[in-house]
Design a protein around this motif. Structure first.
Motif, PDB file in Angstrom:
ATOM      1  N   ALA A 159     -18.400  -9.943   4.981  1.00 31.67           N
ATOM      2  CA  ALA A 159     -17.749  -8.678   4.619  1.00 31.67           C
ATOM      3  C   ALA A 159     -16.244  -8.845   4.725  1.00 31.67           C
ATOM      4  N   TYR A 160     -15.524  -8.156   3.809  1.00 28.99           N
ATOM      5  CA  TYR A 160     -14.087  -8.456   3.699  1.00 28.99           C
ATOM      6  C   TYR A 160     -13.226  -7.197   3.632  1.00 28.99           C
ATOM      7  N   GLY A 161     -12.015  -7.342   4.182  1.00 26.31           N
ATOM      8  CA  GLY A 161     -10.982  -6.341   3.976  1.00 26.31           C
ATOM      9  C   GLY A 161     -10.990  -5.180   4.955  1.00 26.31           C
ATOM     10  N   LEU A 162     -10.154  -4.199   4.638  1.00 27.03           N
ATOM     11  CA  LEU A 162      -9.985  -3.025   5.490  1.00 27.03           C
ATOM     12  C   LEU A 162     -11.298  -2.309   5.771  1.00 27.03           C
ATOM     13  N   PHE A 163     -12.148  -2.281   4.779  1.00 29.11           N
ATOM     14  CA  PHE A 163     -13.395  -1.502   4.879  1.00 29.11           C
ATOM     15  C   PHE A 163     -14.622  -2.377   5.059  1.00 29.11           C
ATOM     16  N   GLN A 164     -14.401  -3.691   5.193  1.00 30.57           N
ATOM     17  CA  GLN A 164     -15.499  -4.644   5.341  1.00 30.57           C
ATOM     18  C   GLN A 164     -16.535  -4.454   4.233  1.00 30.57           C
ATOM     19  N   ALA A 165     -16.023  -4.474   3.013  1.00 27.96           N
ATOM     20  CA  ALA A 165     -16.896  -4.362   1.842  1.00 27.96           C
ATOM     21  C   ALA A 165     -17.793  -5.594   1.760  1.00 27.96           C
ATOM     22  N   LEU A 166     -19.059  -5.379   1.402  1.00 27.44           N
ATOM     23  CA  LEU A 166     -20.018  -6.481   1.318  1.00 27.44           C
ATOM     24  C   LEU A 166     -20.800  -6.400   0.011  1.00 27.44           C
ATOM     25  N   PRO A 167     -20.604  -7.323  -0.883  1.00 24.55           N
ATOM     26  CA  PRO A 167     -19.586  -8.376  -0.800  1.00 24.55           C
ATOM     27  C   PRO A 167     -18.190  -7.817  -1.082  1.00 24.55           C
ATOM     28  N   GLY A 168     -17.172  -8.551  -0.684  1.00 25.52           N
ATOM     29  CA  GLY A 168     -15.803  -8.105  -0.897  1.00 25.52           C
ATOM     30  C   GLY A 168     -15.463  -7.931  -2.365  1.00 25.52           C
ATOM     31  N   SER A 169     -16.144  -8.682  -3.206  1.00 23.96           N
ATOM     32  CA  SER A 169     -15.839  -8.650  -4.637  1.00 23.96           C
ATOM     33  C   SER A 169     -16.106  -7.298  -5.277  1.00 23.96           C
ATOM     34  N   LYS A 170     -16.864  -6.447  -4.632  1.00 21.93           N
ATOM     35  CA  LYS A 170     -17.115  -5.118  -5.206  1.00 21.93           C
ATOM     36  C   LYS A 170     -15.818  -4.312  -5.304  1.00 21.93           C
ATOM     37  N   MET A 171     -14.811  -4.692  -4.512  1.00 22.16           N
ATOM     38  CA  MET A 171     -13.534  -3.983  -4.578  1.00 22.16           C
ATOM     39  C   MET A 171     -12.756  -4.298  -5.851  1.00 22.16           C
ATOM     40  N   ALA A 172     -13.260  -5.232  -6.630  1.00 23.10           N
ATOM     41  CA  ALA A 172     -12.607  -5.572  -7.904  1.00 23.10           C
ATOM     42  C   ALA A 172     -12.625  -4.380  -8.860  1.00 23.10           C
ATOM     43  N   THR A 173     -13.496  -3.408  -8.630  1.00 24.62           N
ATOM     44  CA  THR A 173     -13.527  -2.212  -9.476  1.00 24.62           C
ATOM     45  C   THR A 173     -12.241  -1.397  -9.338  1.00 24.62           C
ATOM     46  N   ALA A 174     -11.498  -1.635  -8.243  1.00 25.74           N
ATOM     47  CA  ALA A 174     -10.237  -0.921  -8.033  1.00 25.74           C
ATOM     48  C   ALA A 174      -9.031  -1.752  -8.450  1.00 25.74           C
ATOM     49  N   GLY A 175      -9.234  -3.052  -8.651  1.00 27.08           N
ATOM     50  CA  GLY A 175      -8.124  -3.913  -9.061  1.00 27.08           C
ATOM     51  C   GLY A 175      -8.439  -5.371  -8.810  1.00 27.08           C
ATOM     52  N   ALA A 176      -7.913  -6.241  -9.683  1.00 32.33           N
ATOM     53  CA  ALA A 176      -8.189  -7.676  -9.567  1.00 32.33           C
ATOM     54  C   ALA A 176      -7.553  -8.287  -8.321  1.00 32.33           C
ATOM     55  N   ASP A 177      -6.549  -7.625  -7.772  1.00 34.73           N
ATOM     56  CA  ASP A 177      -5.852  -8.168  -6.608  1.00 34.73           C
ATOM     57  C   ASP A 177      -6.432  -7.653  -5.289  1.00 34.73           C
ATOM     58  N   TRP A 178      -7.699  -7.352  -5.250  1.00 33.04           N
ATOM     59  CA  TRP A 178      -8.332  -6.758  -4.079  1.00 33.04           C
ATOM     60  C   TRP A 178      -8.228  -7.641  -2.837  1.00 33.04           C
ATOM     61  N   ARG A 179      -8.114  -8.962  -2.995  1.00 31.66           N
ATOM     62  CA  ARG A 179      -8.038  -9.854  -1.834  1.00 31.66           C
ATOM     63  C   ARG A 179      -6.705  -9.743  -1.100  1.00 31.66           C
ATOM     64  N   THR A 180      -5.645  -9.473  -1.858  1.00 33.42           N
ATOM     65  CA  THR A 180      -4.301  -9.563  -1.283  1.00 33.42           C
ATOM     66  C   THR A 180      -3.520  -8.252  -1.268  1.00 33.42           C
ATOM     67  N   ASN A 181      -4.020  -7.216  -1.894  1.00 37.13           N
ATOM     68  CA  ASN A 181      -3.264  -5.966  -1.989  1.00 37.13           C
ATOM     69  C   ASN A 181      -3.970  -4.852  -1.218  1.00 37.13           C
ATOM     70  N   PRO A 182      -3.396  -4.428  -0.086  1.00 33.18           N
ATOM     71  CA  PRO A 182      -4.011  -3.358   0.690  1.00 33.18           C
ATOM     72  C   PRO A 182      -4.135  -2.046  -0.087  1.00 33.18           C
ATOM     73  N   ALA A 183      -3.184  -1.774  -0.981  1.00 31.03           N
ATOM     74  CA  ALA A 183      -3.234  -0.531  -1.753  1.00 31.03           C
ATOM     75  C   ALA A 183      -4.486  -0.501  -2.625  1.00 31.03           C
ATOM     76  N   THR A 184      -4.849  -1.648  -3.189  1.00 32.24           N
ATOM     77  CA  THR A 184      -6.056  -1.726  -4.004  1.00 32.24           C
ATOM     78  C   THR A 184      -7.293  -1.472  -3.138  1.00 32.24           C
ATOM     79  N   GLN A 185      -7.299  -2.058  -1.954  1.00 29.83           N
ATOM     80  CA  GLN A 185      -8.423  -1.842  -1.047  1.00 29.83           C
ATOM     81  C   GLN A 185      -8.516  -0.367  -0.611  1.00 29.83           C
ATOM     82  N   ILE A 186      -7.362   0.242  -0.355  1.00 32.29           N
ATOM     83  CA  ILE A 186      -7.358   1.659   0.048  1.00 32.29           C
ATOM     84  C   ILE A 186      -7.917   2.521  -1.082  1.00 32.29           C
ATOM     85  N   LYS A 187      -7.523   2.223  -2.294  1.00 29.06           N
ATOM     86  CA  LYS A 187      -8.038   2.968  -3.443  1.00 29.06           C
ATOM     87  C   LYS A 187      -9.557   2.843  -3.510  1.00 29.06           C
TER      88      LYS A 187
END
Length: 232
Positions: free
Chosen positions: A178-206
């Motif tokens: 699990a990855y990131g601020l919200f421990q998304a599993l898998p972390g790649s699901k955060m790609a729906t908010a932006g391609a830079d989900w690994r390195t951009n906290p704003a994308t993860q927050i969104k």
């Protein structure tokens, strides 16, 4: 029994019945019959005096029986009326409670929808407002979140991030991945908010805000679920 006594017995019996009717009329609310009832009762007493004791008992028994029957009928009618009134009152109270509950549910649903809409709008507008950096401090990430999350929902949002990652946008769970601020599993699901989900906290927050709104209705409802289950 002589002809006179027989006639007296018949008249007394009829008079007694009439007296009962008069008394019943008075009991049912007719004040106009009170004088007649008293006169008839007096006449009955006078006539009974001329009848042998055994026959008097028969007349008196018939009179009392009819009087008791009339009182029972009146009591049944009163009880029925009271029961009907209680049923109407209970039905009215139930209808009022159902209406109030429906109004409260509708209000809550409207508030959730408005909060979700506002949160989504704010997040979509705010992601691009932050310059991309090579790294971010916790204070910077929290400042981003405060600008993207509705004020009334921020504390709940913050509570979840505190427990999931301690505001480390690059946190990785060694066991699950699990990855990131919200421990998304898998972390790649955060790609729906932006391609830079690994390195951009704003994308993860969104992504995290949209997830809480879509799954639970708001960050505070997501936090309530987290408190009960220790996951969300």
């Amino acid at each position: 029994m002589s002809r006179i006594s027989v006639r007296g017995f018949a008249v007394a019996s009829a008079t007694a019945v009439t007296a009962v009717g008069s008394v019943v009329g008075v009991a049912s609310g007719s004040t106009a019959q009170s004088n007649d009832a008293e006169a008839t009762a007096y006449e009955t007493t006078t006539l009974l005096a001329d009848i042998p004791a055994g026959q008097q008992a028969q007349v008196q028994t018939a009179s009392l029986t009819q009087q008791a029957d009339a009182q029972a009928i009146a009591a049944d009618a009163t009880a029925k009326k009271a029961a009907e009134e209680a049923a109407r009152k209970a039905a009215a109270e139930t209808a009022i409670k159902k209406k109030e509950a429906a109004e409260q549910a509708a209000k809550a649903a409207k508030e959730r929808a408005e909060a979700k809409k506002a949160a989504s709008r704010d997040a979509a507008r705010s992601v691009t407002d932050f310059p991309v950096q090579t790294s971010y401090t916790v204070a910077q990430i929290q400042a981003m979140a405060q600008q993207m999350v509705p004020a009334g929902q921020f504390q709940c949002f913050s509570n979840i991030v505190d427990h999931e990652s301690s505001w480390n946008y690059q946190a990785v769970n060694a066991s699950s991945g699990a990855y990131g601020l919200f421990q998304a599993l898998p972390g790649s699901k955060m790609a729906t908010a932006g391609a830079d989900w690994r390195t951009n906290p704003a994308t993860q927050i969104k992504w995290g805000l949209n997830y809480m709104n879509s799954r639970y209705g708001s960050p505070c409802e997501a936090w309530s679920f987290w408190q009960a289950n220790h996951w969300y």
